[in-house]
Write an enzyme that holds these catalytic residues in place. Structure first.
Site, short mmCIF file in Angstrom:
data_model
loop_
_atom_site.label_atom_id
_atom_site.label_comp_id
_atom_site.label_asym_id
_atom_site.label_seq_id
_atom_site.Cartn_x
_atom_site.Cartn_y
_atom_site.Cartn_z
N LYS A 116 41.63 -95.64 0.02
CA LYS A 116 41.43 -94.96 1.30
C LYS A 116 40.51 -95.73 2.24
CE LYS A 116 42.66 -90.27 -0.03
NZ LYS A 116 43.28 -90.65 -1.30
N GLY A 165 42.54 -83.41 -3.00
CA GLY A 165 41.33 -82.64 -2.78
C GLY A 165 40.21 -82.92 -3.76
N GLU A 200 33.00 -89.50 6.35
CA GLU A 200 33.63 -89.38 7.66
C GLU A 200 33.24 -88.05 8.30
OE1 GLU A 200 37.75 -89.95 6.71
OE2 GLU A 200 38.13 -87.81 6.54
N HIS A 235 43.41 -78.05 -0.40
CA HIS A 235 43.97 -79.31 0.09
C HIS A 235 45.39 -79.56 -0.40
CE1 HIS A 235 39.94 -80.27 1.54
NE2 HIS A 235 39.48 -79.98 0.34
N GLU A 275 49.25 -89.69 7.81
CA GLU A 275 48.69 -88.35 7.92
C GLU A 275 47.44 -88.35 8.79
OE1 GLU A 275 48.47 -86.13 4.37
OE2 GLU A 275 50.43 -86.79 3.65
N GLU A 287 45.12 -90.80 5.87
CA GLU A 287 45.72 -91.60 4.82
C GLU A 287 47.18 -91.88 5.12
OE1 GLU A 287 45.76 -89.62 1.03
OE2 GLU A 287 46.66 -87.80 1.83
N ARG A 291 55.49 -93.31 0.06
CA ARG A 291 56.57 -92.74 -0.75
C ARG A 291 57.26 -91.64 0.03
NH1 ARG A 291 54.21 -87.89 -1.61
NH2 ARG A 291 51.97 -87.85 -2.06
N VAL A 294 57.10 -84.49 -0.51
CA VAL A 294 57.72 -83.24 -0.95
C VAL A 294 58.41 -82.55 0.22
CG1 VAL A 294 57.29 -80.95 -1.96
CG2 VAL A 294 55.98 -82.94 -2.75
#
Length: 447
Positions: A116, A165, A200, A235, A275, A287, A291, A294
């Protein structure tokens, strides 16, 4: 195009990939643990191979067994789905060393975006707006206090590795920061084997907005709009929709163009999701998932583009089937993740599904690998299936969703269906007036 694809996953996503491959005339290989011998994707695949006992580490995460399955079946490509090995750079490299194609991005991009801190640096370099915070890992509490004072409290301490999370702690004041750092490091080290953390700015009432991109690895990329995934618990996403009720067309196209230009510059190949947290008209990168997500069906519903087809085309060297100018957005779509869990406590509810009936009709899709008599095993994710509803606008979509939820039957175990029946009748949800904290507050107030 590929001759035979091995699907290194299970459940609804394995079935989803299998269907796409069959439509393209590609043979399929299902791998499964002993617990999944009766799974639907195993029944429908052209071939199946048992790769180990129920525990994921001994089956779906067992790279040697998956390679052996490729060898004995003659598969020339592997689709990892999501979860398990889908963002494992080492797995991608091993497949490449064995002349097998990994249907996903290159290992270098998986590795960069899986860290990250490095992902944030890369995003900033590519012109993607980022959340104010530390440039890298924070190892010293004094340094952490200086950074937190600069960006202003509250701040969020986050694990560099992993997700879901875990390794995330909020410090509302300087007095909270030392404990937040220590707790986040301990949690990250235990969960991911890496205790690096960064800091952050903590946003008070943000929405979670993600942009679906697709690159061909040759400097071309498109975006397919955004999804709003703000209804979350711990999360974890629960309800996703496209397009976001919070954005207008100008905002949508602007952030989409920023993302597609960035991944084109990166030379990214395949599907990915960038995101953001969104608050007061501003986007902040959090992030990138390298891939399939869902929640990808809501994007398919509003664009008419099969994302798995595109993944397979790109991985086989065929390039993207559409240009950005050809992407059109139609109507509104919502996805509900139906889990085998108590609808209030979210305690898993494995067991036998005695009766299973899915809704139908115009604009209704159910992605699921279960059936009446199927036994939900206790070893894996508790997802029963995904209900995806599409309408000409959000109002029609919500009406259709209400009807579809009433038709959906899952007997024999607990499921989260009652939660969604409550949510679809809630005024805030109906108005699209919610943020990432809304659902947890709603659940707490409902006790």
């Amino acid at each position: 195009m590929f001759h035979k694809i091995l699907i290194a996953n299970r459940g609804e996503i394995a079935l989803r990939v299998l269907r796409a491959a069959k439509e393209l005339g590609i043979q399929t290989v299902a791998v499964h643990s002993t617990a999944d011998a009766d799974a639907m994707h195993v029944r429908l695949a052209d071939e199946s191979v048992c790769i180990g006992p129920p525990a994921s580490r001994d089956s779906y995460l067992n790279i040697h067994q998956i390679l052996a399955a490729c060898e004995i079946t003659g598969a020339d490509a592997v689709h990892p789905g999501y979860g398990f090995l889908s963002e494992n750079a080492k797995f991608s490299e091993i497949l490449d060393a064995h002349n097998l194609t990994f249907i996903g991005p290159r290992a270098e991009h998986i590795r960069v975006m899986g860290d990250k801190i490095e992902a944030k640096r890369t995003a900033k370099r590519l012109g993607i707006p980022v959340v104010p915070g530390s440039e890298g890992a924070v190892t010293d509490d004094t340094e952490a206090k200086r950074i937190a004072a600069e960006i202003g409290y509250p701040v969020l301490v986050k694990a560099s590795a992993g997700g879901g999370g875990r390794g995330m702690k909020v410090a509302k004041t300087e007095a909270d920061l030392s404990d937040a750092l220590a707790n986040a490091r301990n949690e990250a080290g235990a969960a991911f084997g890496d205790d690096a953390v960064y800091i952050e700015k903590y946003l008070a009432k943000p929405r979670h907005i993600e942009v679906q991109i697709m690159g061909d690895g040759k400097g071309n990329a498109i975006h397919l709009g955004e999804r709003d995934c703000s209804l979350q618990r711990r999360h974890q996403k629960v309800w996703e929709e496209a397009n976001s009720p919070a954005l207008n067309v100008e905002q949508r196209m602007k952030i989409g163009e920023i993302c597609s230009r960035a991944v084109a510059d990166l030379g990214y190949s395949g599907a990915g999701t960038i995101e953001f947290l969104y608050e007061d008209g501003e986007f902040y990168f959090i992030e990138m998932n390298t891939r399939l997500q869902v929640e990808h069906p809501v994007t398919e519903a509003i664009t008419g583009i099969d994302l798995v087809h595109e993944q397979i085309r790109v991985a086989s060297g065929g390039g993207l089937s559409v240009t950005q100018d050809e992407v059109r957005f139609h109507g509104h779509a919502i996805e509900c993740r139906i889990n085998a869990e108590d609808p209030r406590t979210f305690v898993p509810s494995p067991g036998v599904i005695t009766h299973f009936h899915t809704p139908g009709g115009l604009g209704v899709r159910v992605d699921s690998g279960v059936y009446s008599g199927y036994k939900i095993p206790p070893y894996y994710d508790s997802l029963i299936g995904k209900l995806i509803v599409h309408g000409r606008n959000r109002v029609e979509c919500m009406m259709r969703l209400r009807r579809a939820l009433d038709e959906f039957v899952v007997d024999g175990i607990n499921s989260t269906l009652p939660l969604f029946r409550d949510l679809v009748g809630n005024v805030d949800v109906a108005n699209g007036d919610y943020d990432i904290h809304w659902l947890e507050k709603y659940l707490a107030d409902s006790k």
